[in-house]
Design an enzyme around this catalytic site. Structure first.
Site, mmCIF file in Angstrom:
data_model
loop_
_atom_site.group_PDB
_atom_site.id
_atom_site.type_symbol
_atom_site.label_atom_id
_atom_site.label_comp_id
_atom_site.label_asym_id
_atom_site.label_seq_id
_atom_site.Cartn_x
_atom_site.Cartn_y
_atom_site.Cartn_z
ATOM 1 N N CYS A 1 62.007 24.301 37.710
ATOM 2 C CA CYS A 1 63.510 24.920 38.113
ATOM 3 C C CYS A 1 64.576 23.872 37.832
ATOM 4 O O CYS A 1 64.233 22.886 37.953
ATOM 5 C CB CYS A 1 63.251 25.415 39.579
ATOM 6 S SG CYS A 1 61.986 26.389 39.737
ATOM 7 N N ARG B 1 65.389 24.730 31.672
ATOM 8 C CA ARG B 1 64.151 24.036 32.816
ATOM 9 C C ARG B 1 63.461 25.308 33.387
ATOM 10 O O ARG B 1 62.285 25.150 34.209
ATOM 11 C CB ARG B 1 64.788 23.523 34.275
ATOM 12 C CG ARG B 1 65.574 22.201 33.529
ATOM 13 C CD ARG B 1 66.187 21.485 34.733
ATOM 14 N NE ARG B 1 65.094 20.923 35.625
ATOM 15 C CZ ARG B 1 64.644 19.766 35.525
ATOM 16 N NH1 ARG B 1 65.176 19.043 34.678
ATOM 17 N NH2 ARG B 1 63.776 19.394 36.367
ATOM 18 N N TRP C 1 61.510 28.825 37.393
ATOM 19 C CA TRP C 1 60.326 29.225 36.624
ATOM 20 C C TRP C 1 59.240 29.181 37.705
ATOM 21 O O TRP C 1 58.924 28.370 38.513
ATOM 22 C CB TRP C 1 59.982 27.758 35.918
ATOM 23 C CG TRP C 1 59.095 27.855 34.797
ATOM 24 C CD1 TRP C 1 58.958 28.460 33.811
ATOM 25 C CD2 TRP C 1 57.488 27.446 35.166
ATOM 26 N NE1 TRP C 1 57.752 28.244 33.224
ATOM 27 C CE2 TRP C 1 56.951 27.903 33.960
ATOM 28 C CE3 TRP C 1 56.714 27.072 36.253
ATOM 29 C CZ2 TRP C 1 55.480 27.825 33.903
ATOM 30 C CZ3 TRP C 1 55.713 26.748 36.011
ATOM 31 C CH2 TRP C 1 54.883 26.894 34.998
ATOM 32 N N ASN D 1 63.066 22.889 43.531
ATOM 33 C CA ASN D 1 62.227 22.589 42.460
ATOM 34 C C ASN D 1 61.396 21.719 42.911
ATOM 35 O O ASN D 1 61.369 20.657 43.654
ATOM 36 C CB ASN D 1 63.194 21.792 41.500
ATOM 37 C CG ASN D 1 62.284 21.362 40.436
ATOM 38 O OD1 ASN D 1 61.273 21.870 40.091
ATOM 39 N ND2 ASN D 1 62.732 20.221 39.638
ATOM 40 N N GLY D 2 59.917 22.296 42.687
ATOM 41 C CA GLY D 2 58.847 21.340 43.096
ATOM 42 C C GLY D 2 57.842 22.567 43.743
ATOM 43 O O GLY D 2 57.890 23.571 43.721
ATOM 44 N N GLU E 1 50.565 18.200 16.415
ATOM 45 C CA GLU E 1 51.873 18.456 16.874
ATOM 46 C C GLU E 1 52.593 19.758 16.063
ATOM 47 O O GLU E 1 53.334 20.646 16.737
ATOM 48 C CB GLU E 1 52.923 17.214 16.558
ATOM 49 C CG GLU E 1 54.152 17.695 16.851
ATOM 50 C CD GLU E 1 54.647 17.848 18.388
ATOM 51 O OE1 GLU E 1 53.734 18.045 19.186
ATOM 52 O OE2 GLU E 1 55.496 18.270 18.477
ATOM 53 N N LYS F 1 53.832 23.211 17.830
ATOM 54 C CA LYS F 1 55.087 23.513 17.665
ATOM 55 C C LYS F 1 55.494 25.036 17.434
ATOM 56 O O LYS F 1 56.075 25.816 17.721
ATOM 57 C CB LYS F 1 55.767 22.625 16.317
ATOM 58 C CG LYS F 1 57.253 22.232 16.707
ATOM 59 C CD LYS F 1 57.626 21.041 17.643
ATOM 60 C CE LYS F 1 57.070 21.465 19.230
ATOM 61 N NZ LYS F 1 57.162 20.180 19.890
ATOM 62 N N GLU G 1 54.175 27.269 20.193
ATOM 63 C CA GLU G 1 55.229 27.162 21.539
ATOM 64 C C GLU G 1 56.249 28.305 21.205
ATOM 65 O O GLU G 1 56.578 29.048 22.152
ATOM 66 C CB GLU G 1 55.580 25.714 21.454
ATOM 67 C CG GLU G 1 55.881 25.223 22.614
ATOM 68 C CD GLU G 1 56.620 23.889 22.753
ATOM 69 O OE1 GLU G 1 56.501 23.369 21.644
ATOM 70 O OE2 GLU G 1 56.690 23.097 23.467
ATOM 71 N N HIS H 1 31.782 22.229 10.548
ATOM 72 C CA HIS H 1 31.101 22.293 12.005
ATOM 73 C C HIS H 1 31.323 23.349 12.594
ATOM 74 O O HIS H 1 31.064 23.711 13.988
ATOM 75 C CB HIS H 1 31.054 20.740 12.613
ATOM 76 C CG HIS H 1 30.775 19.704 11.845
ATOM 77 N ND1 HIS H 1 29.606 19.677 11.720
ATOM 78 C CD2 HIS H 1 31.332 19.034 11.199
ATOM 79 C CE1 HIS H 1 29.320 18.299 11.069
ATOM 80 N NE2 HIS H 1 30.549 18.135 10.799
ATOM 81 N N LYS I 1 61.206 23.240 30.259
ATOM 82 C CA LYS I 1 61.250 21.828 29.464
ATOM 83 C C LYS I 1 60.602 20.643 30.256
ATOM 84 O O LYS I 1 59.746 20.049 29.861
ATOM 85 C CB LYS I 1 62.831 21.483 29.358
ATOM 86 C CG LYS I 1 63.035 20.182 28.564
ATOM 87 C CD LYS I 1 62.825 20.180 27.193
ATOM 88 C CE LYS I 1 62.989 19.222 26.473
ATOM 89 N NZ LYS I 1 62.242 19.334 25.075
HETATM 90 C C1 AGP Z 1 56.998 20.041 23.686
HETATM 91 O O1 AGP Z 1 57.392 20.766 22.623
HETATM 92 C C2 AGP Z 1 56.614 20.887 24.909
HETATM 93 N N1 AGP Z 1 57.661 21.266 25.560
HETATM 94 C C3 AGP Z 1 55.686 19.817 25.985
HETATM 95 O O2 AGP Z 1 54.387 19.637 25.261
HETATM 96 C C4 AGP Z 1 56.047 18.341 26.449
HETATM 97 O O3 AGP Z 1 56.172 17.524 25.334
HETATM 98 C C5 AGP Z 1 55.134 17.978 27.625
HETATM 99 O O4 AGP Z 1 55.482 19.002 28.803
HETATM 100 C C6 AGP Z 1 55.509 16.724 28.053
HETATM 101 O O5 AGP Z 1 56.766 16.536 28.536
HETATM 102 P P1 AGP Z 1 57.486 14.990 28.877
HETATM 103 O O6 AGP Z 1 57.546 14.299 27.280
HETATM 104 O O7 AGP Z 1 58.733 15.196 29.353
HETATM 105 O O8 AGP Z 1 56.469 14.100 29.751
#
Ligand code: AGP
Length: 609
Positions: free
Chosen positions: A2, A27, A75, A101-102, A481, A485, A488, A504, A604
């Site tokens: 959040c 966020r 969130w 937030n938390g 990665e 991407k 996501e 395998h 994020k």
């Molecule tokens: C990346 O595209 C993601 N949004 C996510 O995997 C991110 O890298 C992960 O949450 C780690 O975040 P940080 O690097 O801020 O610790």
């Protein structure tokens, strides 16, 4: 997770809060709300849905007069997204409004306790318990009520609080969730992240765990957890407003993809001086490095994928055992660490809950910790023994791009620095790698010149249901990665496999038309990759190969499509191969009409477990 924001000053609060929330929406974006001191009472407006819904209800803020208020973009963790579960949460008697937030871990216990004493709860959130407790413990002194509440709640919190009895104050407190205080001229702010208030002020103070801030129009007072007044030095934030805006791009993600060459330059250049790697103030002497028995790299998501590349780079250059761990696993699996272990923690935000916990576990066991972080002054940056910043500027899109590239650059710098100190490589070889590192920004620029080829390729396959990324060695690390991407932001199911694992199991998934993206930049393993490509083609797969120019002709004999990236040192190749695949994910998501900067269910900064 959040985002929270708070304002007190001479301006109307609601438009300032909405403006701040717009910049924090990355966020969390399932609901939002604001509370403002208005005509002698607290008025709350909140709604499920994107911020536009709230903006409409408030008619851009004009509907809610008042110069003191708090706001939130959510969130959901406790309670589904709904109007009632949105923040601000208020107390039964309407005295307190709270944004949070938390996660309050013991909220059920506290809720039952208050319910037995006649307090009525209306939401499913853990946050409501904070608002209700504040009112329960309030005997005319808000600070004392905050102290009592923070003594009883367990978990993580960044809280913005207003009280109907104090129309000229905003209160804030935090533990294990980020919160900053912004100092303006005749106005003050709180925010989860500096980007929310950059257009008003760049002077900030960072709250430490359980410190309390009391904001008034012309001053901010700070208190320790026992309510003793404390002084906090202000710091000047270097990021400028433009860096947190789209600057003509349709999405932050495309802006951030295009910013990678410059971000790499800023991250690498200051650390290469007179043909040597210079690592800021990092304390890693030759003696300390020699004593290391093992290196762990711990992170989540994209940052973890940087670790996957780092493993190959470190092992090649240093012949030192490296383990790469997902932070959520590392923290609970009782890893074997001691003072001869170096734990490298990677985090863009510097606030990821699992990564922070892993850092604390490493320190508890006496390991030396080195953090690679993008956000200056973040919790991980503060707590690690050493920190190396990625100078990427604010990354707003949920999908990480420039953070990944700059984290990779820092990992190469660390590996080369250690090799330099240990004299682990012949001088010409080390020199060659340093020159390659220096060239990375320019090579990235070149690689990003041809967006059209990738855009066209995406137009052919954006409707695919599944895709597979394969590679070997660092190409496999880049596949991880690339696959993340794509899934996501485009919601296309994809998997990354080491090409050698195909036989395998995963090869059973290959059928007519299955799309396989084969990253084959490693010269040493190119023939092996060609064999794997033949195998999937024989089962009907369509193959896009990512390679370098000198391998292109051979690859063209098998691949249906291909894209060439500039060649650099083998272990740095993921810095190149990821670029077209970031673009591919972007274009595929865009063609599918997805919300690229705010993909569904994601946030994020993952500040809760
Ligand atoms: C990346 O595209 C993601 N949004 C996510 O995997 C991110 O890298 C992960 O949450 C780690 O975040 P940080 O690097 O801020 O610790």
């Amino acid at each position: 997770m959040c985002g929270i924001v708070g304002y007190i000053g001479r301006e109307q609060a609601a438009p300032v809060l909405l403006n701040g929330l717009k910049r924090l929406e990355y966020r969390g974006y399932d609901s939002s709300g604001v509370a403002v001191h208005s005509d002698g009472s607290l008025r709350v407006v909140k709604a499920k849905g994107r911020l536009d819904v709230l903006d409409g209800l408030l008619e851009q803020g004009t509907k809610l007069p008042g110069t003191v208020g708090i706001g939130h973009t959510r969130w959901a963790t406790h309670g589904a997204p709904s109007d009632i579960n949105s923040h601000p949460q208020t107390s039964d008697g309407g005295l307190f409004a709270v944004v949070h937030n938390g996660i309050i871990e013991n909220y059920l216990h506290l809720k039952n306790h208050l319910t037995r004493r006649g307090v009525d709860f209306v939401s499913d959130t853990d946050t409501e318990v904070v608002a209700q407790m504040l009112e329960y413990y309030y005997k005319g002194d808000v600070l004392e009520a905050i102290r009592q509440v923070t003594e009883r709640v367990q978990g993580s919190y960044a809280l913005g609080i207003i009280c109907a009895d104090c129309p000229e104050k905003v209160f804030a407190v935090r533990k294990d969730s980020p919160l900053i205080v912004g100092l303006g001229e005749g106005e003050s702010f709180i925010a989860s992240d500096v980007t929310a208030i950059l257009s008003y002020t760049r002077r900030i103070c960072r709250l430490q765990d359980r410190e309390i801030a009391v904001l008034e129009q012309d001053r901010v007072s700070f208190y320790d957890p026992e309510l003793y007044p404390i002084e906090k030095p202000a710091e000047q934030v270097e990021w400028d407003v433009a860096s947190a805006e789209k600057g003509g791009y349709e999405h932050f993600m495309m802006k951030e993809i295009c910013e990678q060459p410059e971000a790499l330059r800023k991250t690498i250049s200051p650390r290469l001086q007179d043909g040597k790697v210079v690592l800021d103030d990092v304390c890693l002497s030759r003696e300390q490095i020699t004593r290391l028995s093992r290196v762990y790299i711990v992170a989540c998501g994209t940052s973890y994928h940087v670790g996957a590349v780092a493993k190959y780079a470190f092992e090649k250059l240093l012949r030192l055992p490296i383990e790469v761990d997902v932070a959520s696993e590392f923290r609970y699996r009782d890893p074997v660490l001691d003072e001869r272990t170096l734990v490298i923690i990677i985090s863009q935000s510097g606030e990821t809950a699992d990564t922070l916990a892993a850092l604390r576990e490493a320190k508890r066991q006496g390991a030396r910790t080195l953090a690679i972080v993008n956000v200056v002054g973040s919790t991980i940056a503060n707590e690690a023994n050493d920190v190396l910043y990625t100078w990427a500027g604010p990354e707003i899109a949920v999908a990480s791009t420039k953070a990944y590239s700059t984290q990779l650059a820092v990992v190469y710098l660390i590996a080369l620095y250690m090799a330099q100190e240990l004299q682990a490589l012949p001088p010409e070889e080390l020199d060659g790698y340093l020159q390659e590192l220096q060239r990375l920004p320019e090579l990235a620029e070149k690689c990003l010149e041809d967006k059209e080829t990738i855009q066209y390729f995406a137009s052919q396959y954006f409707n695919a249901k599944d895709m597979y990324f394969i590679g070997r060695n660092v190409d496999y690390a880049a596949s991880l990665e690339a696959s993340l991407k794509l899934k996501e932001i485009s919601y296309i199911h994809s998997e990354a496999y080491t090409a050698g694992e195909l036989k395998h199991g995963p090869i059973s998934l290959m059928e007519e038309g299955t799309l396989v993206i084969a990253i084959c930049t490693c010269r040493r393993l190119f023939e092996k990759m060609m064999a794997n490509i033949k195998e999937v083609k024989a089962r009907g797969a369509v193959v896009l190969g990512i390679t370098t120019q000198e391998l292109a002709d051979t690859l063209a004999q098998e691949a249906d499509w291909q894209f060439c990236v500039p060649r650099t040192a083998d272990f740095m190749l993921p810095s190149m191969s990821i670029l077209p695949l970031q673009l591919f994910a972007y274009y595929a998501a865009s063609m599918k009409g997805c919300d690229i900067d705010k993909p569904r269910n994601l946030a994020k900064s993952v500040t809760v477990e």
